[in-house]
Design an enzyme around this catalytic site. Structure first.
Site, mmCIF file in Angstrom:
data_model
loop_
_atom_site.group_PDB
_atom_site.id
_atom_site.type_symbol
_atom_site.label_atom_id
_atom_site.label_comp_id
_atom_site.label_asym_id
_atom_site.label_seq_id
_atom_site.Cartn_x
_atom_site.Cartn_y
_atom_site.Cartn_z
ATOM 1 N N HIS A 76 60.607 16.283 28.087
ATOM 2 C CA HIS A 76 60.895 16.404 29.752
ATOM 3 C C HIS A 76 61.578 17.622 29.901
ATOM 4 C CE1 HIS A 76 61.202 14.545 33.574
ATOM 5 N NE2 HIS A 76 62.504 14.497 33.383
ATOM 6 N N GLN A 78 61.965 20.249 28.402
ATOM 7 C CA GLN A 78 61.260 21.653 28.517
ATOM 8 C C GLN A 78 60.216 21.767 29.799
ATOM 9 O OE1 GLN A 78 61.764 23.948 25.880
ATOM 10 N NE2 GLN A 78 63.282 22.353 26.055
ATOM 11 N N HIS A 80 60.723 20.670 32.787
ATOM 12 C CA HIS A 80 61.771 21.247 33.727
ATOM 13 C C HIS A 80 61.966 22.572 33.923
ATOM 14 C CE1 HIS A 80 63.441 17.599 36.272
ATOM 15 N NE2 HIS A 80 62.889 16.972 35.068
#
Length: 105
Positions: A76, A78, A80
């Protein structure tokens, strides 16, 4: 070194800050406040760079055989970071477009 969850949350926080600053930059450019838009883009770049530095820690550890256990929070984070980078790049394009419109208009 921090564990992967701590690093992931730092990446999420910093990438989110960068994304928010980039979106603010677009709004300032829309209002023809290019000085503040440029300041916000610089702020976005700084936050995203900090997040990228945490990502680099992970990559270096992996290359040295000290990899981290993969989990959903890390994936998650990465997502973002990549989203923040894309938004910042697009914000730069929007700012340039608003500048051109302002000159021509």
């Amino acid at each position: 070194m921090e564990n992967n969850t701590e690093i992931a949350f730092q990446i999420i926080l910093l990438a989110g800050n960068g994304r928010s600053s980039a979106m603010e930059a677009i709004q300032y450019a829309k209002e023809k406040d290019f000085k503040t838009a440029n300041e916000k883009i610089a702020e976005a770049a700084q936050e995203i760079n900090k997040a990228h530095n945490f990502q680099t820690k992970l990559l270096q550890a992996e290359a040295q055989g000290k990899g981290y256990e993969l989990n959903l929070i890390l994936i998650h984070s990465q997502d973002h970071l990549m989203n923040a980078i894309s938004i910042k790049d697009m914000a730069n394009e929007f700012i340039d477009l608003y500048k051109q419109i302002n000159i021509q208009g």
